[in-house]
Design a protein around this motif. Structure first.
Motif, PDB file in Angstrom:
ATOM      1  N   UNK A 136       0.862  -1.259   0.075  1.00 42.84           N
ATOM      2  CA  UNK A 136       0.000  -0.030  -0.113  1.00 42.84           C
ATOM      3  C   UNK A 136       1.008   1.036   0.060  1.00 42.84           C
ATOM      4  N   UNK A 137       0.731   2.140  -1.202  1.00 43.26           N
ATOM      5  CA  UNK A 137       1.561   3.209  -1.173  1.00 43.26           C
ATOM      6  C   UNK A 137       0.551   4.507  -0.837  1.00 43.26           C
ATOM      7  N   UNK A 138       1.201   5.341  -0.049  1.00 38.87           N
ATOM      8  CA  UNK A 138       0.268   6.783   0.295  1.00 38.87           C
ATOM      9  C   UNK A 138       1.123   7.846   0.770  1.00 38.87           C
ATOM     10  N   UNK A 139       0.609   8.895   0.694  1.00 40.68           N
ATOM     11  CA  UNK A 139       1.305  10.087   1.089  1.00 40.68           C
ATOM     12  C   UNK A 139       1.439  10.297   2.504  1.00 40.68           C
ATOM     13  N   UNK A 140       0.526   9.681   3.128  1.00 43.30           N
ATOM     14  CA  UNK A 140       0.601   9.696   4.581  1.00 43.30           C
ATOM     15  C   UNK A 140       0.671   8.215   5.124  1.00 43.30           C
ATOM     16  N   UNK A 182       7.655   1.107   5.550  1.00 48.58           N
ATOM     17  CA  UNK A 182       8.800   2.074   5.446  1.00 48.58           C
ATOM     18  C   UNK A 182       8.514   3.138   4.323  1.00 48.58           C
ATOM     19  N   UNK A 183       9.435   4.169   4.424  1.00 46.26           N
ATOM     20  CA  UNK A 183       9.261   5.400   3.735  1.00 46.26           C
ATOM     21  C   UNK A 183      10.182   5.392   2.525  1.00 46.26           C
ATOM     22  N   UNK A 184       9.640   5.917   1.433  1.00 45.66           N
ATOM     23  CA  UNK A 184      10.515   5.865   0.134  1.00 45.66           C
ATOM     24  C   UNK A 184      10.863   7.600   0.025  1.00 45.66           C
ATOM     25  N   UNK A 185      12.158   7.739   0.414  1.00 43.73           N
ATOM     26  CA  UNK A 185      12.585   9.022   0.358  1.00 43.73           C
ATOM     27  C   UNK A 185      12.460   9.463  -1.248  1.00 43.73           C
ATOM     28  N   UNK A 186      12.792   8.981  -2.064  1.00 44.19           N
ATOM     29  CA  UNK A 186      12.852   9.403  -3.271  1.00 44.19           C
ATOM     30  C   UNK A 186      11.598  10.059  -4.026  1.00 44.19           C
ATOM     31  N   UNK A 187      10.633   9.125  -3.684  1.00 41.94           N
ATOM     32  CA  UNK A 187       9.007   9.629  -4.014  1.00 41.94           C
ATOM     33  C   UNK A 187       8.329  10.228  -3.063  1.00 41.94           C
ATOM     34  N   UNK A 188       8.961  10.229  -1.772  1.00 40.90           N
ATOM     35  CA  UNK A 188       8.032  10.648  -0.646  1.00 40.90           C
ATOM     36  C   UNK A 188       6.921  10.069  -0.317  1.00 40.90           C
ATOM     37  N   UNK A 189       6.811   8.664  -0.636  1.00 43.70           N
ATOM     38  CA  UNK A 189       5.931   7.751  -0.209  1.00 43.70           C
ATOM     39  C   UNK A 189       5.783   7.009   1.016  1.00 43.70           C
ATOM     40  N   UNK A 190       4.988   6.870   1.816  1.00 39.63           N
ATOM     41  CA  UNK A 190       4.884   5.815   3.033  1.00 39.63           C
ATOM     42  C   UNK A 190       4.287   4.424   2.223  1.00 39.63           C
ATOM     43  N   UNK A 191       4.861   3.532   2.652  1.00 40.97           N
ATOM     44  CA  UNK A 191       4.504   2.050   2.177  1.00 40.97           C
ATOM     45  C   UNK A 191       4.450   1.229   3.294  1.00 40.97           C
ATOM     46  N   UNK A 192       3.148   0.355   3.058  1.00 39.42           N
ATOM     47  CA  UNK A 192       3.021  -0.821   4.203  1.00 39.42           C
ATOM     48  C   UNK A 192       2.818  -1.953   3.393  1.00 39.42           C
ATOM     49  N   UNK A 193       3.748  -2.884   3.700  1.00 36.44           N
ATOM     50  CA  UNK A 193       3.774  -4.244   3.027  1.00 36.44           C
ATOM     51  C   UNK A 193       2.996  -5.284   4.121  1.00 36.44           C
ATOM     52  N   UNK A 194       2.448  -6.164   3.321  1.00 36.00           N
ATOM     53  CA  UNK A 194       1.921  -7.248   4.021  1.00 36.00           C
ATOM     54  C   UNK A 194       2.028  -8.591   3.137  1.00 36.00           C
ATOM     55  N   UNK A 195       2.443  -9.654   3.708  1.00 42.03           N
ATOM     56  CA  UNK A 195       2.320 -10.868   2.815  1.00 42.03           C
ATOM     57  C   UNK A 195       1.444 -11.857   3.323  1.00 42.03           C
ATOM     58  N   UNK A 196       0.575 -12.413   2.564  1.00 41.33           N
ATOM     59  CA  UNK A 196      -0.601 -13.612   2.946  1.00 41.33           C
ATOM     60  C   UNK A 196      -0.125 -14.610   2.076  1.00 41.33           C
ATOM     61  N   UNK A 197      -0.329 -15.815   2.833  1.00 36.85           N
ATOM     62  CA  UNK A 197      -0.445 -17.084   1.913  1.00 36.85           C
ATOM     63  C   UNK A 197      -2.006 -17.466   1.865  1.00 36.85           C
ATOM     64  N   UNK A 198      -2.415 -17.385   0.490  1.00 41.45           N
ATOM     65  CA  UNK A 198      -3.934 -17.802   0.084  1.00 41.45           C
ATOM     66  C   UNK A 198      -4.095 -19.150  -0.398  1.00 41.45           C
ATOM     67  N   UNK A 199      -5.027 -19.889   0.021  1.00 38.37           N
ATOM     68  CA  UNK A 199      -5.113 -21.168  -0.114  1.00 38.37           C
ATOM     69  C   UNK A 199      -6.300 -21.271  -1.278  1.00 38.37           C
TER      70      UNK A 199
END
Lengths: 130, 161
Positions: free
Chosen positions: A67-71, A110-127
Motif C-alpha cells: 500500500x503506497x500513500x502520501x501519509x 517503510x518510507x521511500x525518500x525519493x518518491x516521498x511515499x509511505x509504504x505498508x507491506x503485508x504478505x499473505x498465503x492464500x489457499x
C-alpha cells in the motif's frame, strides 16, 4: 478469469479497502498516474499441497500487498483493510477461483525518500482449491 | 522483514540427543558446520533465481552460521554480504570523470526482493527458501550425522592420548 483478476475482485469486496484506495488496485506494478493511495499485489510463490495420498487439490499462493500513500495513516489503513479481509476469509468462490482461506506471513512499513511515499507491506498465503 | 532469510531447524530429536554426549566446543563446531551446510541448498536456489544486471547481487550472496546470544540457538543467515562496496565502472565524462561508481549489495537486495513504487518486485529469496526448505533439513540431518561421527572420533582420539 485468472486468479489475479479474481483476487482483485475479492479485494474490491472490502469496503474498508475501497474507502482508502478506491479503484487503484494494480497487479505487479503501479501505473505512473501519481494518484495515491494505491495498492499493488504481486504473486511471490505458488505451490501444490501434497499429502500422503497425493495432491490435495489445494494450492497455496503467497501474495505481497504494497500500500503506497502520501501519509503513513493511509498506507497503514489500506494494509489493515487487507489484513481484516484475509483474516476473515471463509471459503468463497469469486469468478472461477475458490478461495479457501489465508494465512498471515509477515508485514512491515517503510518510507521511500525519493518518491516521498509511505509504504505498508503485508504478505499473505492464500489457499485456493483447484 | 529483513534482507536475509534465516533458517531454523528443530524436530530432529534423535540426532540432536546424540550431541548431548559431546563436549560443548565440539558440539558447537558440529552444529555450526551442519547449519551452514543446511543453508547451501537455499543459497544455491537464490543464486539461480537472482536477477542479474552487473552480477553484484548474485556474487555477493552468501550463507553463514552464527550462534545467537541465548547460547542455544544457531541460525544460518543467507543474504548479501554486508559492509562491502562493489565497483562497477569509472565515470567516463562530465565533472566526475574518472570517479568510480558502484553499489552496496545490502541496499539493492531489498529493492530487488520487495520492489519499490517505481520498480516491480523480483522476489528470489522467498521462493528459494520455500522451494529448498525441505532439502535444507535433509542436508542438515546428513551433515549432523557426519559431524557427530567426526566428533566422536576426535573425542575418542583425545581420550587415548
Amino acid at each position: 478469469m485468472s486468479i489475479e483478476s479474481d483476487l482483485c475482485s475479492l479485494l474490491k469486496t472490502s469496503s474498508a479497502l475501497v474507502a482508502v484506495v478506491g479503484a487503484r488496485l494494480f497487479a505487479d506494478t503501479m501505473l505512473e498516474n501519481g494518484v495515491f493511495p494505491a495498492l499493488v499485489y504481486k504473486e511471490i510463490t505458488s505451490g501444490l499441497e501434497i499429502a500422503h495420498g497425493g495432491a490435495t487439490g489445494l494450492r497455496p499462493f503467497t501474495y505481497q500487498f504494497d500500500a503506497y500513500a502520501t501519509t503513513r495513516a493511509d498506507a497503514v489503513a489500506a494494509r489493515d483493510a487487507i489484513n481484516a479481509l484475509m483474516k476473515s476469509l471463509a471459503p468463497v468462490t469469486v469468478g472461477a477461483t475458490a478461495f479457501q482461506g489465508a494465512n498471515f506471513r509477515q508485514q512491515m512499513t517503510n518510507y521511500e525518500r525519493e518518491t516521498r511515499l509511505f509504504r505498508a507491506i503485508v504478505e499473505w498465503e492464500i489457499n485456493i482449491q483447484t | 522483514m529483513s534482507a536475509a532469510v534465516e533458517l531454523k531447524i528443530g524436530g530432529l530429536d534423535g540426532t540432536l540427543r546424540a550431541l548431548d554426549a559431546l563436549p560443548e566446543s565440539v558440539r558447537n563446531h558440529a552444529i555450526s558446520r551442519a547449519v551452514k551446510i543446511a543453508g547451501e541448498p537455499i543459497l544455491a536456489g537464490m543464486v539461480n533465481r537472482c536477477p542479474v544486471r552487473y552480477g553484484i547481487l548474485r556474487n555477493s550472496l552468501t550463507a553463514f552460521a552464527k550462534k545467537l546470544r541465548d547460547g542455544v540457538t544457531f541460525v544460518c543467515r543467507i543474504g548479501a554480504q554486508s559492509k562491502i562496496f562493489v565497483e562497477i565502472d569509472t565515470i567516463s565524462r562530465g565533472p566526475r570523470k574518472g570517479q568510480v561508481f558502484g553499489e552496496v549489495p545490502t541496499r539493492i537486495i531489498k529493492l530487488v526482493e520487495f520492489g519499490t513504487s517505481k520498480r516491480e518486485a523480483t522476489p528470489f529469496m522467498r521462493p528459494a527458501l520455500e522451494a529448498q526448505a525441505q532439502n535444507a533439513v535433509g542436508a542438515f540431518q546428513a551433515e549432523m550425522e557426519n559431524q557427530i561421527d567426526i566428533a566422536v572420533e576426535k573425542v575418542a582420539f583425545r581420550g587415548t592420548t
